[in-house]
Scaffold this motif. Structure first.
Motif, mmCIF file in Angstrom:
data_model
loop_
_atom_site.group_PDB
_atom_site.id
_atom_site.type_symbol
_atom_site.label_atom_id
_atom_site.label_comp_id
_atom_site.label_asym_id
_atom_site.label_seq_id
_atom_site.Cartn_x
_atom_site.Cartn_y
_atom_site.Cartn_z
ATOM 1 N N PRO A 477 -87.553 -8.946 36.123
ATOM 2 C CA PRO A 477 -87.462 -7.507 36.449
ATOM 3 C C PRO A 477 -88.778 -6.939 36.984
ATOM 4 C CG PRO A 477 -87.321 -7.889 34.073
ATOM 5 C CD PRO A 477 -87.224 -9.211 34.727
ATOM 6 N N LEU A 478 -89.878 -7.495 36.502
ATOM 7 C CA LEU A 478 -91.180 -6.997 36.933
ATOM 8 C C LEU A 478 -91.395 -7.240 38.422
ATOM 9 C CD1 LEU A 478 -93.193 -5.705 35.013
ATOM 10 C CD2 LEU A 478 -94.486 -7.841 35.018
ATOM 11 N N VAL A 479 -91.057 -8.474 38.813
ATOM 12 C CA VAL A 479 -91.209 -8.840 40.228
ATOM 13 C C VAL A 479 -90.335 -7.939 41.099
ATOM 14 C CG1 VAL A 479 -90.656 -10.641 41.914
ATOM 15 C CG2 VAL A 479 -91.892 -11.222 39.803
ATOM 16 N N THR A 480 -89.110 -7.716 40.651
ATOM 17 C CA THR A 480 -88.176 -6.881 41.409
ATOM 18 C C THR A 480 -88.713 -5.451 41.530
ATOM 19 O OG1 THR A 480 -86.488 -8.171 40.292
ATOM 20 C CG2 THR A 480 -85.735 -6.305 41.616
ATOM 21 N N MET A 481 -89.113 -4.906 40.364
ATOM 22 C CA MET A 481 -89.600 -3.532 40.360
ATOM 23 C C MET A 481 -90.811 -3.387 41.274
ATOM 24 S SD MET A 481 -89.244 -2.969 36.287
ATOM 25 C CE MET A 481 -90.285 -1.548 36.079
ATOM 26 N N GLY A 482 -91.718 -4.280 41.101
ATOM 27 C CA GLY A 482 -92.955 -4.227 41.888
ATOM 28 C C GLY A 482 -92.671 -4.335 43.385
ATOM 29 N N GLY A 483 -91.764 -5.270 43.706
ATOM 30 C CA GLY A 483 -91.426 -5.498 45.123
ATOM 31 C C GLY A 483 -90.877 -4.250 45.782
ATOM 32 N N TYR A 484 -89.908 -3.613 45.113
ATOM 33 C CA TYR A 484 -89.310 -2.409 45.714
ATOM 34 C C TYR A 484 -90.323 -1.275 45.757
ATOM 35 C CZ TYR A 484 -84.713 -4.489 46.051
ATOM 36 O OH TYR A 484 -83.665 -5.280 46.407
ATOM 37 N N ARG A 486 -93.446 -1.510 46.148
ATOM 38 C CA ARG A 486 -94.362 -1.697 47.275
ATOM 39 C C ARG A 486 -93.705 -1.319 48.604
ATOM 40 N NH1 ARG A 486 -97.047 -6.613 46.491
ATOM 41 N NH2 ARG A 486 -95.184 -7.669 47.288
ATOM 42 N N ARG A 487 -92.402 -1.654 48.643
ATOM 43 C CA ARG A 487 -91.685 -1.306 49.882
ATOM 44 C C ARG A 487 -91.697 0.209 50.096
ATOM 45 N NH1 ARG A 487 -89.446 -5.163 52.677
ATOM 46 N NH2 ARG A 487 -88.199 -3.783 54.009
ATOM 47 N N TYR A 504 -84.117 2.288 46.395
ATOM 48 C CA TYR A 504 -85.117 1.411 45.761
ATOM 49 C C TYR A 504 -85.506 1.934 44.365
ATOM 50 C CZ TYR A 504 -85.722 -0.838 50.335
ATOM 51 O OH TYR A 504 -85.526 -1.494 51.505
ATOM 52 N N ILE A 507 -83.026 0.988 41.899
ATOM 53 C CA ILE A 507 -83.167 -0.412 41.490
ATOM 54 C C ILE A 507 -84.306 -0.552 40.466
ATOM 55 C CG2 ILE A 507 -83.864 -2.709 42.286
ATOM 56 C CD1 ILE A 507 -82.408 -2.030 44.957
ATOM 57 N N LYS A 510 -83.175 0.661 37.142
ATOM 58 C CA LYS A 510 -82.282 -0.289 36.467
ATOM 59 C C LYS A 510 -83.055 -1.471 35.897
ATOM 60 C CE LYS A 510 -77.661 0.239 38.312
ATOM 61 N NZ LYS A 510 -76.704 -0.245 39.328
ATOM 62 N N GLU A 511 -83.982 -1.951 36.734
ATOM 63 C CA GLU A 511 -84.762 -3.107 36.273
ATOM 64 C C GLU A 511 -85.625 -2.739 35.067
ATOM 65 O OE1 GLU A 511 -84.763 -6.388 37.225
ATOM 66 O OE2 GLU A 511 -83.028 -5.888 38.477
ATOM 67 N N ARG A 514 -83.539 -2.756 32.108
ATOM 68 C CA ARG A 514 -83.288 -4.128 31.693
ATOM 69 C C ARG A 514 -84.506 -4.671 30.911
ATOM 70 N NH1 ARG A 514 -83.115 -8.662 36.062
ATOM 71 N NH2 ARG A 514 -83.350 -10.459 34.656
ATOM 72 N N GLN B 13 -83.196 -8.649 43.379
ATOM 73 C CA GLN B 13 -84.287 -9.521 43.810
ATOM 74 C C GLN B 13 -83.971 -10.154 45.154
ATOM 75 O OE1 GLN B 13 -86.321 -12.376 41.260
ATOM 76 N NE2 GLN B 13 -85.561 -11.223 39.496
ATOM 77 N N LEU B 16 -84.356 -7.846 47.880
ATOM 78 C CA LEU B 16 -85.768 -7.550 48.093
ATOM 79 C C LEU B 16 -86.414 -8.636 48.948
ATOM 80 C CD1 LEU B 16 -88.375 -5.869 47.309
ATOM 81 C CD2 LEU B 16 -88.614 -7.468 45.408
ATOM 82 N N LEU B 102 -95.446 -10.477 41.931
ATOM 83 C CA LEU B 102 -95.321 -9.195 42.640
ATOM 84 C C LEU B 102 -95.789 -9.344 44.081
ATOM 85 C CD1 LEU B 102 -96.569 -6.416 40.222
ATOM 86 C CD2 LEU B 102 -94.364 -6.575 41.372
#
Lengths: 679, 121
Positions: A477-484, A486-487, A504, A507, A510-511, A514, B13, B16, B102
């Motif tokens: 979830p961290l990777v997902t959150m961070g990715g969006y 940054r977008r 975003y 998302i 939600k993450e 989670r 993910q 993304l 990240l």
């Protein structure tokens, strides 16, 4: 006939003066003239004198002979001979009659006396043979406590002549008189009861040592009190029993006490106690751990003759058992101190070290004359005769026992040397066992420390595993959150509004939800509950566990099936501990189950228990001893130390529950936990 | 234009990654698990496959084996949150093993690298 003739001759001869007188008178009357009257008077008177002389001679002849016979008979009677030698010589008449009567009486008396004498002889023989057949030694003391009688055994044993003994006091024949013996004699004299003293050590003035059971009783002889002292020699018997008694004595004390001083003291007490070897003094030396020196460790024995007599006369040989290093009177302090300060280098060439190196018992008969004994040892021992006995453990010398009879100077016999040899090896075994036990104790402590270490390591490993698990769980979830995020940031650069910012952000939200759920799952496992025992729904515990391990099931492609009974009764339990149980059990099942396998968790209940079953399709367990899996440190895995199921068992036991494990019909195992329901 | 396949069970993910890689100028296809990935590789030609490991139905390890058994030359990059799969020797057959982060630069660099390497070969 001859006798009659003789008697007739005697009678005739008796009448000779009368015949002569008669003949003279006849001749005188015939004389026609009696003028010579003068001749009548002298002739008549001389014939009368002759007559009297004859009478005297005959009286002498007849009566004195008879009186001699009577005198003879009387003296024979006095001597107890009731016989008459020549009754026919007595003659006839009243005298003969009397003699006949006397003879008959004599014969009668003789018969009575003979019968009684025979009876007495038989009895005498009988009692004599009884007395001789008794192996005991005995003596009889008069009222003044002087010896009246001592039997052959007694005289032989103590090498005295009987005549020498009679009239002596017991103090004169025994080197020291046991106070107990004296006391017992006093007691017997004052009361009428016999006294028995068991296993009493006596030493005669001529150095005969004996341990005996002594029976003392009072007898009355012709109105006088006498004391009978019977000694039963138990020395040999005791010596035979000795090894056994000694060993049990030593091993007994050895088990009770772990102090080495105590073990050594017991060994030496056994050597010096009267019932066994009975040496005056005993010393013990041990080789130190490096094997470089022989050091004095312990000594037992008096310092002086006075001390020795005090000890010997106050202690029964039996009392050895009650002796104790701490409580015993500490006689022999000088001896102990000098032994404790004795130290010999193993490189030295002296009699002690030689005994050790050659592994031989050395008997020194006269240290003053013996060139082998150097001055140091002479000074330490200060006695002519002593024995050095090496103590061997597993064929290796570990030390020495040195003994002597410094105070009573009893020569040391070969049998004692032999016994001491046997004893020394037993003592060595004792000491060695003691040392080994100490080593085992130390090793045990080390192992315990190591186990503590392993447990700590396992705890750390568990923490590490949980940390890894959590970090992986939150990474996604961290990777997902961070990715969006940054977008959104990149798209909003320069003030522009991101086209998908709202989507975003949703998302990300939600993450993050989670993420929170993951964290709360973890928290459920780690947060301590306020009351340790609360009423818990085991279904919740099972579900929490399943949730926590959800991803592992996915990852290992193991199917998890929960069959939970609705409305299951609550169980009074510690929820954290039960979660730990479930986690350990399920993790264990996961580890043994191959991908594609199935793990089932079932909850149900009966009248008394809530039941949790965990089934897997793994490799199963050893049928013969299924419960071994609950043993700490039992593991089939390469990693892990095998505490998981042991902890499970411990927790279930603490809940008064039961856990069983069995193989399932086709594959895998089934763990069944029963937790008691509240009554 | 190079064509990539992203295999990831988590929709957010997956999308993304697709967005990020499209921004890099790749044509990106998506598969939701190992099984779908194997089918897609069978029917399409990809320059590289970026694949997660822990997925329902068929995991990345199994899919890796199946894809490679069909086409040994296709570059496959494992991209996962779990570093401990490195100990599974099957993952060594992949061209790269990258832990999710990240910062996606490592992944992007690696994609560029494997595609260039393949073009040169």
């Amino acid at each position: 006939m001859k006798r009659d003739l003789k008697l007739l001759a005697v009678l005739i001869s008796f009448c000779i003066p009368d015949i002569l007188l008669l003949l003279f008178i006849i001749w005188f009357i015939r004389q026609p003239v009696h003028d010579d009257m003068m001749i009548l008077m002298p002739v008549c008177s001389s014939l009368l004198i002759l007559r009297y002389a004859f009478m005297i001679i005959y009286y002498k002849y007849f009566y004195s002979a008879r009186m001699n016979i009577i005198d003879e008979i009387i003296s024979d009677f006095r001597k107890g001979k009731f016989s008459v030698k020549h009754p026919e010589e007595i003659g006839s008449g009243v005298f003969r009659k009397i003699m006949k009567e006397l003879t008959l009486t004599g014969k009668y008396l003789d018969e009575i006396v003979t019968v009684q004498k025979n009876e007495i002889d038989t009895l005498h023989e009988f009692y004599n043979s009884i007395v001789f057949s008794i192996s005991s030694f005995f003596m009889v003391l008069g009222d003044d406590e002087k010896i009246v009688y001592a039997n052959d055994g007694f005289c032989k044993k103590f090498r005295f002549d009987r005549e020498e003994l009679v009239g002596k006091r017991i103090d004169d024949i025994f080197y020291f008189v046991n106070a107990r013996l004296k006391g017992a004699i006093m007691k017997v004299k004052s009361m009428n009861k016999p006294v028995v003293l068991e296993q009493t050590h006596l030493l005669s003035v001529n150095k005969i040592s004996i341990i005996s059971d002594i029976k003392i009783s009072k007898i009355l002889v012709r109105g006088k009190n006498q004391i009978v002292v019977i000694l039963d020699d138990v020395t040999t018997k005791l010596k035979k029993d000795y090894q056994i008694t000694l060993m049990s004595h030593i091993s007994g004390s050895f088990q009770k006490d772990l102090k080495i001083e105590m073990v050594l003291y017991n060994i030496l007490t056994a050597v010096t106690s009267g019932s066994g070897l009975g040496f005056n003094r005993a010393m013990l030396f041990l080789i130190d751990e490096e094997g470089k020196a022989l050091t004095g460790m312990m000594a037992v024995g008096p310092d002086s003759l006075e001390e020795a007599i005090e000890i010997w006369s106050s202690i029964s040989s039996q009392d050895i058992k009650s002796l104790n290093y701490e409580s015993s009177p500490r006689e022999g302090k000088k001896l102990l101190n000098s032994v404790l300060s004795a130290n010999f280098s193993m490189n030295e060439d002296n009699i002690f070290i030689r005994s050790l190196n050659n592994r031989e018992i050395i008997h020194i008969y006269d240290s003053l004359m013996d060139e082998n004994v150097d001055n140091g040892i002479k000074e330490l021992m200060d006695v002519r005769e002593f024995i050095i006995v090496p103590m061997m453990a597993m064929n290796n010398p570990i030390g020495l026992i040195v003994v002597d009879n410094k105070f009573n100077l009893v020569p040391i016999g070969n049998d004692s040397v032999e016994l001491l040899g046997i004893f020394a090896s037993q003592a060595a075994f004792s000491i060695e066992s003691h040392n080994k036990l100490k080593m085992v104790e130390q090793e045990k402590n080390k192992i315990e420390q190591r186990i503590d270490g392993i447990v700590d390591t396992e705890k750390m490993a568990a923490v590490g595993r949980i940390a890894a698990h959590i970090s992986h769980e939150i990474r996604n979830p961290l990777v997902t959150m961070g990715g969006y995020a940054r977008r959104i940031m990149l798209q909003s650069k320069g003030g522009a509004t991101s086209q998908n910012a709202e989507k975003y952000a949703e998302i990300i939200l939600k993450e993050s939800e989670r993420l929170e759920k993951i964290l709360s799952n973890v928290m459920d496992f780690t947060k301590p509950s306020k009351s340790i025992r609360a009423f818990n729904n085991i279904n919740n515990i099972i579900e929490d566990t399943a949730n926590l391990l959800k991803n592992i099931f996915l990852e290992k492609r193991i199917e998890l099936i929960l069959k939970l009974e609705k409305d299951i009764p609550f169980v009074k339990s510690d929820s954290i501990q039960l979660k730990q149980v479930m986690l350990n059990l399920v993790q264990n099942s996961i580890e043994v189950t191959d991908p594609g396998g199935i793990i089932e968790i079932i909850s149900e209940h009966d009248s008394e228990h809530a039941v949790i079953k965990v089934r897997d399709t793994g490799s199963g367990i050893n049928e013969k001893d299924p419960n071994i899996v609950f043993e700490p440190f039992f593991t089939n895995k390469i990693t892990g130390v095998g505490l998981g199921l042991a902890i499970v068992k411990k927790i279930i036991n603490e809940h008064n529950g039961k856990i069983e494990v069995r193989n399932r019909e086709f594959c895998g195992v089934e763990f069944t936990i029963r937790l008691p329901l509240p009554v | 234009m190079s064509r990539l396949l992203i295999v990831e069970d988590e929709k957010n993910q997956r999308e993304l990654y697709a967005l990020e890689l499209q921004d890099e100028g790749y044509e990106v296809d998506q598969a939701i698990n190992g099984k779908e990935a194997v089918d897609m590789v069978k029917n399409n030609k990809y320059d590289a496959v970026i694949m997660d490991i822990r997925m329902p139905e068929m995991d990345g390890i199994e899919a890796l084996g199946k894809i490679l058994s069909r086409d040994k030359k296709i570059p496959i990059i494992i991209y996962t949150a779990y570093s401990n799969y490195k100990s599974n020797f099957m993952t060594w057959t992949a061209d790269a093993y990258i832990t999710k982060s990240l910062n996606m630069n490592e992944l992007k660099d690696k994609i560029r690298e494997v595609i260039t390497a393949r073009a040169e070969a």
